[in-house]
Design an enzyme around this catalytic site. Structure first.
Site, mmCIF file in Angstrom:
data_model
loop_
_atom_site.group_PDB
_atom_site.id
_atom_site.type_symbol
_atom_site.label_atom_id
_atom_site.label_comp_id
_atom_site.label_asym_id
_atom_site.label_seq_id
_atom_site.Cartn_x
_atom_site.Cartn_y
_atom_site.Cartn_z
ATOM 1 C CE LYS A 28 -2.937 0.631 3.534
ATOM 2 N NZ LYS A 28 -2.743 1.931 4.232
ATOM 3 C CB SER A 29 3.844 2.251 1.985
ATOM 4 O OG SER A 29 3.286 2.167 3.269
ATOM 5 N N GLY A 101 -5.106 7.986 5.496
ATOM 6 C CA GLY A 101 -4.198 8.972 6.091
ATOM 7 C C GLY A 101 -2.953 9.143 5.249
ATOM 8 N NE ARG A 129 -5.653 8.379 10.942
ATOM 9 C CZ ARG A 129 -4.944 7.578 10.143
ATOM 10 N NH1 ARG A 129 -5.517 7.041 9.065
ATOM 11 N NH2 ARG A 129 -3.686 7.324 10.405
ATOM 12 C CB SER A 174 4.838 10.144 11.487
ATOM 13 O OG SER A 174 3.999 10.208 10.350
ATOM 14 C CD GLN A 176 0.363 8.383 7.301
ATOM 15 O OE1 GLN A 176 -0.180 9.270 7.961
ATOM 16 N NE2 GLN A 176 -0.202 7.217 7.063
ATOM 17 C CG ASP A 327 0.441 0.118 9.509
ATOM 18 O OD1 ASP A 327 0.052 0.998 10.294
ATOM 19 O OD2 ASP A 327 0.837 0.377 8.351
ATOM 20 N NE ARG A 358 -5.105 0.346 12.989
ATOM 21 C CZ ARG A 358 -4.427 0.456 11.862
ATOM 22 N NH1 ARG A 358 -3.102 0.534 11.880
ATOM 23 N NH2 ARG A 358 -5.064 0.476 10.700
ATOM 24 N NE ARG A 403 -2.662 -1.693 8.557
ATOM 25 C CZ ARG A 403 -2.332 -2.047 7.320
ATOM 26 N NH1 ARG A 403 -2.481 -3.305 6.921
ATOM 27 N NH2 ARG A 403 -1.839 -1.168 6.473
#
Ligand code: S3P
Length: 450
Positions: A28-29, A101, A129, A174, A176, A327, A358, A403
């Site tokens: 995905k990344s 995100g 978020r 992070s 991201q 994750d 989570r 997830r």
């Protein structure tokens, strides 16, 4: 996509062993980054093995809205005609990043140093978020952001007209945030520097180098420093997206806890910034073997062979490993419930700001399944009941989190009584073939409409 339609209740129950090959989808990344960097290159980037999950499809749509020509050529085969660094057009409408995100934060970075304005939104999970972690450093480049209270979406970013380069230290681990700064740095003159205390996934750096940007990564006194030279001309690439270790985690963990299982998950990238779960499982005594270890595209790759492991023991997961398995804590906490003794997971506050909180989602759901879980603000401990020891017989809330949904379905495959999730719909964001793939291995799932 702001919502995914009616809730899809799904139930997993114990059946026979899981056996066979599990060909999980593309990473995905790397899929998000392939589309975004392709859109920022001059010319045609060809991508194979793209994850066609909803998150990535939303990023594809966004790149088209910024002026790139994005075409699906076949199954996982995509073409992106990029507009070049600084070449984004102003989108005509709101950019809806759905549940993602990664999508929204990376795209905000990519557009923040162009003289255009864009408004972003997403589903209820994404709208809850925090975006301030990205808009704070983007403001240093000269971009402005106006969003809802707490830095939440919907949010409008007014790109910097005369961007300046930035030297930024990320306040949390992070990838991201790091990636948003690097993508913004592409259209700033001079050198943009990001320092992070702990190494997070490094796909952006690796891929930027592949596209021809000058990016260096080095250890420094306070962590890792990444330096990007701005305003490169990115050269289009041919990208073969490797399979996603974060998706591989689900059939691997299911095989470890379902009696008699023997599952091969071929071709999984074992980039050290992503492979922390597998190291942890092996330390717990999992029968998880790397077969056919090799290098592909400069990345370590192996076929993962997971067999039922009745003697796993709980461990303290080293906190410095958290970024490389961030994750994977939800599904690890399920495996921990089927191990003997305590599994202690510390320094994981970031889990509270993922697609859902989570720690809370797993703690509540596991307790309903008869498992003791203790939590603090930034840690949680699962008190394992050993192989076959989890009572189950509960319904877990997926909380719009793929997830969480997949983790509880894995739990139900080995628990004494079935485990349901109230909504399996979000699984389509990252692992659209989860259900047929797991059924193909022998998993028993029921849907209300079966
Ligand atoms: C991702 C980074 C991680 C991870 C997410 C994908 C990425 O998020 O949880 O699923 O592709 O950069 P954070 O950067 O918030 O840790």
């Amino acid at each position: 996509m702001a919502s995914h339609g009616p809730a899809q209740k799904m139930t997993a129950r114990a059946g026979g062993p899981l056996v066979g090959n599990a060909n999980v989808p593309g990473d995905k990344s790397i899929s998000h980054r392939s589309l975004i960097l392709g859109a920022m290159a001059v010319g045609e980037t060809r991508i194979s093995g793209l994850l066609e999950g909803q998150d990535v499809l939303d990023t594809a749509k966004a790149m088209a809205a910024f002026g790139a020509e994005v075409t699906q050529l076949g199954d996982g085969e995509w073409s992106v005609h990029g507009v070049g660094v600084g070449g984004f057009a102003e989108p005509e409408d709101v950019i809806d990043c759905g549940n993602s995100g990664t999508g929204v934060r990376l795209i905000m970075g990519a557009m923040a140093t162009s003289p255009i304005t864009a408004t972003f939104t997403g589903d209820a999970s994404l709208r809850s978020r925090p975006m301030g972690r990205v808009t704070d450093p983007l403001a240093l480049f000269g971009a402005r952001a106006v969003g809802r209270d707490g830095g939440r979406l919907p949010m409008t970013i007014v790109g910097a007209k005369a961007p300046v380069p930035v030297d930024y230290r990320t306040p949390m681990a992070s990838a991201q945030v790091k990636s948003a700064v690097l993508l913004a740095g592409l259209n700033a003159p001079g050198q943009t520097i990001v320092t992070e205390a702990a190494a997070t996934r490094d796909h952006t750096e690796r891929m930027l180098r592949g596209f021809g940007a000058e990016v260096t990564s080095e250890r420094c006194d306070d962590g890792f420093r990444i330096t990007l030279t701005g305003q490169p001309e990115l050269r289009p690439q041919t990208i073969a997206v490797p399979r996603d270790p974060s998706s591989a985690a689900f059939p691997v963990c299911a095989a470890l806890i379902v009696p008699g299982s023997d599952v091969l998950v071929p071709n999984i990238g074992l980039n050290p910034t992503r492979a922390g779960l597998f190291t942890t499982l092996r330390e717990m005594g999992a029968d998880l073997v790397y077969e056919n270890e090799r290098e592909e595209g400069g990345e370590p790759v192996a076929d993962l062979r997971a067999r039922f492991s009745p003697d796993m023991k709980g461990i303290e997961v080293p906190p410095e490993r958290a970024p490389s398995m961030i994750d994977e804590y939800p599904v690890l906490s399920v495996v921990a419930a089927f191990a003997e003794g305590e599994t202690v997971m510390t320094d994981v506050h970031e889990l509270r700001v993922k697609e859902s909180d989570r720690i809370d989602a797993m703690a509540v759901g596991l307790r309903a399944c008869g498992v003791r879980v203790d939590e603090t603000e930034d840690s949680f401990t699962v008190h394992g009941l050993g192989a076959g020891g989890v009572p189950g017989g509960a319904m877990a809330a997926a909380r719009l989190d793929h997830r969480i949904a997949m983790s509880f379905l894995v739990c139900g495959l080995a628990a004494k009584r079935p485990v349901s999730v109230d909504d399996a719909g979000p699984i389509a964001t990252s692992f659209p073939i989860f259900e047929p793939l797991m059924r193909g291995l022998g998993a028993t799932f029921d849907r209300d409409n079966d």
